[in-house]
Design an enzyme around this catalytic site. Sequence first.
Site, mmCIF file in Angstrom:
data_model
loop_
_atom_site.group_PDB
_atom_site.id
_atom_site.type_symbol
_atom_site.label_atom_id
_atom_site.label_comp_id
_atom_site.label_asym_id
_atom_site.label_seq_id
_atom_site.Cartn_x
_atom_site.Cartn_y
_atom_site.Cartn_z
ATOM 1 N N GLU A 170 29.533 13.694 45.205
ATOM 2 C CA GLU A 170 28.517 13.014 45.994
ATOM 3 C C GLU A 170 27.251 12.785 45.185
ATOM 4 O O GLU A 170 26.708 13.717 44.591
ATOM 5 C CB GLU A 170 28.178 13.809 47.262
ATOM 6 C CG GLU A 170 27.140 13.112 48.140
ATOM 7 C CD GLU A 170 27.002 13.684 49.527
ATOM 8 O OE1 GLU A 170 26.151 13.182 50.283
ATOM 9 O OE2 GLU A 170 27.731 14.641 49.869
ATOM 10 N N ASP A 212 30.823 17.755 58.506
ATOM 11 C CA ASP A 212 29.684 18.424 59.139
ATOM 12 C C ASP A 212 28.532 17.442 59.341
ATOM 13 O O ASP A 212 27.524 17.766 59.962
ATOM 14 C CB ASP A 212 29.244 19.659 58.355
ATOM 15 C CG ASP A 212 28.798 19.355 56.930
ATOM 16 O OD1 ASP A 212 28.745 18.171 56.549
ATOM 17 O OD2 ASP A 212 28.500 20.313 56.192
ATOM 18 N N GLU A 234 31.541 22.905 50.284
ATOM 19 C CA GLU A 234 30.569 22.486 49.285
ATOM 20 C C GLU A 234 30.315 23.575 48.246
ATOM 21 O O GLU A 234 30.417 24.771 48.543
ATOM 22 C CB GLU A 234 29.237 22.124 49.968
ATOM 23 C CG GLU A 234 29.321 20.911 50.868
ATOM 24 C CD GLU A 234 27.978 20.555 51.468
ATOM 25 O OE1 GLU A 234 26.945 21.139 51.053
ATOM 26 O OE2 GLU A 234 27.946 19.688 52.353
#
Length: 276
Positions: free
Chosen positions: A184, A46, A117
């Site tokens: 991340e 994305d 996510e």
Amino acid sequence: MENQKITVKDILAMKGRKKITMLTAYDYPTAALVDKAGIDMVLVGDSLANVVLGLKSTTEVGMQEMIHHSKAVTRAVTRAMVIGDMPFDSYQVNPDDCVKNARRFIDEAKCDGVKLEWFDRCLEVTEKIIKAGVPVVGHIGLTPQTADKLGGFKVQGKDAEAAKRLIEQAQGLAELGCFAITLECVPDKIAQMITDKINVPTIGIGAGKYTDGQVLVIHDAIGLFDRYTPKFVKKFINLSPMILEALQEYKKEVVEGTYPGPEHSFSIKEEELKKL
């Protein structure tokens, strides 16, 4: 596995044995190059919103754009696993639509799996998608779609309590059946702890060297996005000035009349010209 299509089983088997490589791609020619380079997994991220469409936030890209670009990527890739990144509105805004949207990545775009996510109902949504037969890559740590709730784009898990939450999230996703988990912006030692504690591969982006693999946004890695460069990015080549130089040379030759030359032009026989 060198020439055959990579599967979930192959990725799982690489944990602790061979580092996994992953890059983003958003179009046919780039995806073809990534696949040709032997990269294991291609993420139609994305991040399309930022690096391709010029939007400020990944929350501004939706299913229409993600499916469109995923189709282009899967037309090019023959070996790597292609993972479609589920956009914010496809599972966080309306969690009840998660399975329908996940299946679109598989059925319409021909992806091999999806990534989503972490958010408040992540375990519930992940379980539904996996039960529907769609392979899932989890994503914890800095989650750009909900970065505002995390205090902005900052490293996550820097204190014991926050790190414990990340470990628990990773364990929960692994237990549900995620075949890989992206970490991340996580301290390297926390990423190492998570990698050691779960039985599925971890793929780091700003999470140090102890993960089972690495992922980068390709525009960052090849120097095609200059709006900002995160600390964890290494530019393996800086293409922007090279491309700019080529475009300036094109303009110069067109203005001067040196391009196109005879070698770039088509001719017609003199007798046919005379007939005209």
